[in-house]
Design an enzyme around this catalytic site. Structure first.
Site, PDB file in Angstrom:
ATOM      1  N   GLY A 208       8.501   1.190  -5.664  1.00  0.00           N
ATOM      2  CA  GLY A 208       7.427   0.815  -4.759  1.00  0.00           C
ATOM      3  C   GLY A 208       6.582  -0.291  -5.367  1.00  0.00           C
ATOM      4  O   GLY A 208       7.071  -1.100  -6.139  1.00  0.00           O
ATOM      5  N   LEU A 209       5.293  -0.281  -5.029  1.00  0.00           N
ATOM      6  CA  LEU A 209       4.360  -1.291  -5.513  1.00  0.00           C
ATOM      7  C   LEU A 209       4.847  -2.714  -5.248  1.00  0.00           C
ATOM      8  O   LEU A 209       4.830  -3.557  -6.123  1.00  0.00           O
ATOM      9  CB  LEU A 209       4.102  -1.116  -7.017  1.00  0.00           C
ATOM     10  CG  LEU A 209       3.314   0.120  -7.415  1.00  0.00           C
ATOM     11  CD1 LEU A 209       3.157   0.160  -8.922  1.00  0.00           C
ATOM     12  CD2 LEU A 209       1.952   0.119  -6.760  1.00  0.00           C
ATOM     13  N   CYS A 210       5.342  -2.918  -4.050  1.00  0.00           N
ATOM     14  CA  CYS A 210       5.726  -4.293  -3.740  1.00  0.00           C
ATOM     15  C   CYS A 210       5.198  -4.672  -2.360  1.00  0.00           C
ATOM     16  O   CYS A 210       5.894  -5.256  -1.550  1.00  0.00           O
ATOM     17  CB  CYS A 210       7.225  -4.484  -3.837  1.00  0.00           C
ATOM     18  SG  CYS A 210       8.179  -3.140  -3.165  1.00  0.00           S
ATOM     19  N   GLY A 211       3.954  -4.312  -2.095  1.00  0.00           N
ATOM     20  CA  GLY A 211       3.293  -4.725  -0.870  1.00  0.00           C
ATOM     21  C   GLY A 211       3.991  -4.201   0.363  1.00  0.00           C
ATOM     22  O   GLY A 211       4.438  -3.061   0.405  1.00  0.00           O
TER      23      GLY A 211
END
Lengths: 134, 288
Positions: free
Chosen positions: B86-89
């Site tokens: 995750g952590l990709c907008g």
């Protein structure tokens, strides 16, 4: 007088060549072919072997394996599975691949594996042969 | 009055987060460079391949090959390419939204999914849709061989008539800042200029060995190349999206730290003033 062929050689990894050349010699599955300006449109499979092209009197050689060659309207497109310039080939690696494939072919293989390994062997042989000839 | 210690603790915590997002941004940037190079170098091959295929298919009969077979039927298979991390907008979000909308709009069809990436699987596992296959952990080491096996898998499903159409849903890499979700039909292969057959060409075209076997091999390879390209596009998009997301996260953290520092200083000043007043008051009291 600019009667040149537009040659592009691409592999899945990258574009190897995009140039205007005088002549292309390619290893087709049905036999080697030389292509000059105004060649008839053709589409053929390629086998492992040496592909060379001439540009202003100089010859550049590559070893390609598998893929297609298409000529339309003086554009030569080579879609090769792998392709390397002759001077980039790693002899040791090719020799190792050659030995490995030979050994593997002697063992019990399924038909698919056999074809795969055979391809590898041909590729290695093509590389080594061209190294030895040049 | 706000507690000084409390504010200090929060500043520190935001600083820690900022450090992490900064590091992730740098990592994503370097991975992006590699992924971007890969996709830019793979594109010419895919494009040339499509050209050759178009030329050939324009001159061949379309029912010549099973992979060109346009048939009735509404069993649609989607290959959805999401990321593992995750952590990709909005990378996975927009992808999943588009997919879900598409499924909803085409509910009359018999839809099934092959989902690549942990994120997509987490979501669609709990939804009323058939997942035929889960491909997890592809982002770590994706290569041409893997694309080949996925491509072959799809080809088999299609030619055994288990599905009637195959689509790919993935993020196409436009630029570092921009990704676009695309839904692309993979099978049956629809060559672009099949509509207007170029008969003049067909006359003197040479095929070695013959057009059927070339078309067969070409189509098989085309599948692999398309799948390979889609995964590379997706990978480059993911890193791009992550870099942008982490960049703005770092910036937001910076703003937050500024705000908190201001509050902290104000509180400290108020505290000092208060102490001074107390001391002065005490001194006054002693005098009197």
């Amino acid at each position: 007088m600019s009667q040149k062929l537009i040659l592009s050689i691409v592999t899945p990894e990258k574009q190897l060549v995009a140039e205007e050349v005088d002549q292309v010699n390619a290893p087709g599955t049905e036999g080697d072919l030389g292509i000059l300006y105004d060649h008839a449109p053709i589409l053929t499979n390629l086998r492992s072997g040496q592909l060379s092209y001439e540009k202003d009197g100089e010859t550049v050689a590559l070893v390609v394996s598998g893929g297609y060659l298409e000529v339309t309207d003086n554009r030569v497109t080579v879609l090769a599975e792998t392709g390397e310039f002759l001077h980039e080939i790693d002899r040791e690696r090719a020799e190792r691949a050659h030995a490995d494939a030979e050994k593997l072919l002697l063992t019990d293989l399924s038909e698919e594996e056999f074809i795969e390994t055979q391809k590898k062997l041909f590729r290695a042989v093509a590389r080594l042969e061209n190294l030895n000839n040049n | 009055m706000p507690n000084l210690k409390e504010i200090k603790r929060r500043i520190q915590s935001v600083k820690n987060t900022q450090q992490i997002t900064k590091a992730m941004k740098l990592v994503a940037a370097s991975k992006l460079r590699k992924a971007q190079l890969a996709i830019l170098e793979a594109r010419p091959y895919a494009i040339k391949m499509m050209d050759v295929l178009n030329h050939l298919a324009a001159r061949c009969n379309s029912d010549l090959h099973p992979l060109l077979d346009e048939r009735e039927g509404n069993r649609h298979l989607f290959l959805l390419i999401t990321s593992d991390k995750g952590l990709c907008g909005g990378f996975n979000g927009s992808l999943i939204r588009k997919m879900a909308k598409h499924l909803k709009d085409n509910a009359q069809n018999e839809n099934s999914l092959i989902v690549a990436g942990k994120k997509g699987n987490d979501i669609f596992r709990n939804r009323p849709v058939t997942i035929t296959e889960e491909i997890i952990g592809w982002t770590k080491d994706f290569d041409y061989l893997k694309a080949q096996s996925i491509g072959e898998n799809l080809t088999t499903l299609f030619s055994e008539k288990k599905v009637d159409k195959v689509f790919m849903v993935y993020n196409e890499f436009k630029s570092v800042m921009q990704q676009e979700v695309v839904v692309e039909q993979l099978l049956p292969v629809v060559p672009e200029n099949l509509a207007h057959k170029d008969d003049t060409f067909a006359v003197d075209y040479i095929y070695e060995p013959d057009e059927e076997s070339i078309l067969d091999e070409l189509l098989k390879r085309y599948m692999t190349v398309e799948v390979y390209r889609a995964f590379l596009e997706s990978s480059a998009s993911e890193h791009g999206a992550r870099m942008t997301a982490m960049d703005s996260a770092s910036r937001n953290a910076g703003e937050m730290i500024e705000g908190l520092t201001l509050t902290y200083n104000k509180a400290r000043q108020a505290y000092i003033t208060k102490e001074l007043i107390e001391i002065v008051n005490g001194a006054e009291a002693l005098k009197g």
